[in-house]
Design an enzyme around this catalytic site. Structure first.
Site, PDB file in Angstrom:
ATOM      1  N   CYS A  40     131.668  20.414 -28.785  1.00 37.78           N
ATOM      2  CA  CYS A  40     131.061  21.734 -28.983  1.00 37.78           C
ATOM      3  C   CYS A  40     131.536  22.582 -27.825  1.00 37.78           C
ATOM      4  CB  CYS A  40     129.533  21.655 -29.011  1.00 37.78           C
ATOM      5  SG  CYS A  40     128.763  23.290 -29.080  1.00 37.78           S
ATOM      6  N   CYS A  92     128.687  25.158 -26.448  1.00 37.07           N
ATOM      7  CA  CYS A  92     127.473  24.722 -25.745  1.00 37.07           C
ATOM      8  C   CYS A  92     127.380  23.204 -25.792  1.00 37.07           C
ATOM      9  CB  CYS A  92     126.225  25.398 -26.324  1.00 37.07           C
ATOM     10  SG  CYS A  92     126.115  25.344 -28.134  1.00 37.07           S
ATOM     11  N   SER A  93     126.448  22.660 -26.546  1.00 42.33           N
ATOM     12  CA  SER A  93     126.250  21.208 -26.524  1.00 42.33           C
ATOM     13  C   SER A  93     125.739  20.682 -27.852  1.00 42.33           C
ATOM     14  CB  SER A  93     125.270  20.853 -25.411  1.00 42.33           C
ATOM     15  OG  SER A  93     124.045  21.537 -25.621  1.00 42.33           O
TER      16      SER A  93
END
Lengths: 192, 92
Positions: free
Chosen positions: A98, A101-102
């Protein structure tokens, strides 16, 4: 009052109270979601992978609708982002990142490894994925195409790795035991 | 709706230069050309959701890009596959 200097537990309590007062989420609902999140682990995804290796119908379900396949294994998916499953073959290997972000398939794999959120992993996974994987000892053969899947939006993605050779006759428990977290996001291959 | 195989270009646009915003389209892919792999469904526009604004449902696509072409390095045949909303895609 400076919100950045407020103790985090006070901010958390204030937000929880507001959610409850506005009827958005009760304390019980928040606690339930935290319990589900804490209970999720790579063992859940590994069960799905092992079942897909043994059961062609389940494999087809997993590839067409990851959310339904997870639910069929008793994994709670209600209210969570849809799960997509990426099928590795002799010709294609998948890697999940990603870059924004995460985003991570937490429902089926639990909390991401610490490095998944690092700037280094996120940048190199899209720019130099073969070099990055080689540092894990994961050497993608020249004959294999690499597909890097960037989880930018509404889906969460997991990899269905190839079943290792030398596992003929293994049952689901024995197969699930060799499937690691990294195998299901494509940074490693199942060891076999 | 865009069908699989449709060639598209990601809009070369930088809303972050015009004010506060939330964007789910990575910097490195803006302006790049790719191919629609499949329609993933319809989802509320994240750019509005982030500001608690009414969010229209947008078509979301899995779009494949030639990885070496994006960076000027890498192995031929490798690909980046990215979820992109219809508002960021234009036909080529």
């Amino acid at each position: 009052m400076n919100i950045l200097q407020t103790a985090s537990h006070r901010l958390l309590a204030a937000i929880a109270n507001l959610l409850a007062e506005k009827g958005i989420a009760s304390a019980q609902e928040v606690a339930h979601r935290i319990a589900l999140t804490d209970a999720a682990s790579p063992a859940q995804g590994a069960r799905m992978v092992a079942r897909a290796w043994l059961d062609p119908d389940y494999r087809a379900l997993m590839l067409s609708d990851g959310t339904k396949a997870a639910e069929a294994e008793g994994i709670p998916m209600r209210g969570l982002p849809p799960l997509g499953v990426l099928e590795d073959t002799a010709d294609v290997h998948h890697l999940v990142v990603c870059t924004l972000c995460s985003c991570y398939p937490r429902a089926v794999l639990g909390y991401p490894p610490f490095w998944f959120k690092s700037a280094a992993y996120r940048a190199r996974a899209v720019r130099d994925p073969r070099g990055l994987l080689a540092e894990w000892g994961t050497v993608i053969p020249d004959t294999m195409r690499l597909r890097v899947v960037d989880s930018t939006a509404d889906y969460r993605w997991m990899v269905l790795p190839q079943r290792p050779a030398r596992t003929d006759g293994w049952d689901a428990d024995r197969l699930a035991a060799i499937v690691r977290e990294g195998d299901m996001i494509g940074v490693t291959f199942p060891a076999g | 709706m865009l069908s699989p195989g449709t060639h598209v270009r990601v809009r070369f646009d930088w809303p972050e230069t015009r004010g506060p915003c939330h964007i789910r389209t990575p910097h490195f892919i803006r302006g790049a050309e790719g191919v629609v792999e499949r329609h993933l469904g319809r989802f509320p526009n994240a750019e509005d959701l982030a500001f608690a604004r009414p969010a229209a449902l947008l078509d979301l696509y899995h779009v494949r890009f030639d990885q070496p072409a994006i960076w000027g390095e890498g192995r031929a045949g490798d690909a980046l596959v990215i979820e992109l909303a219809e508002t960021w895609l234009e036909p080529t």
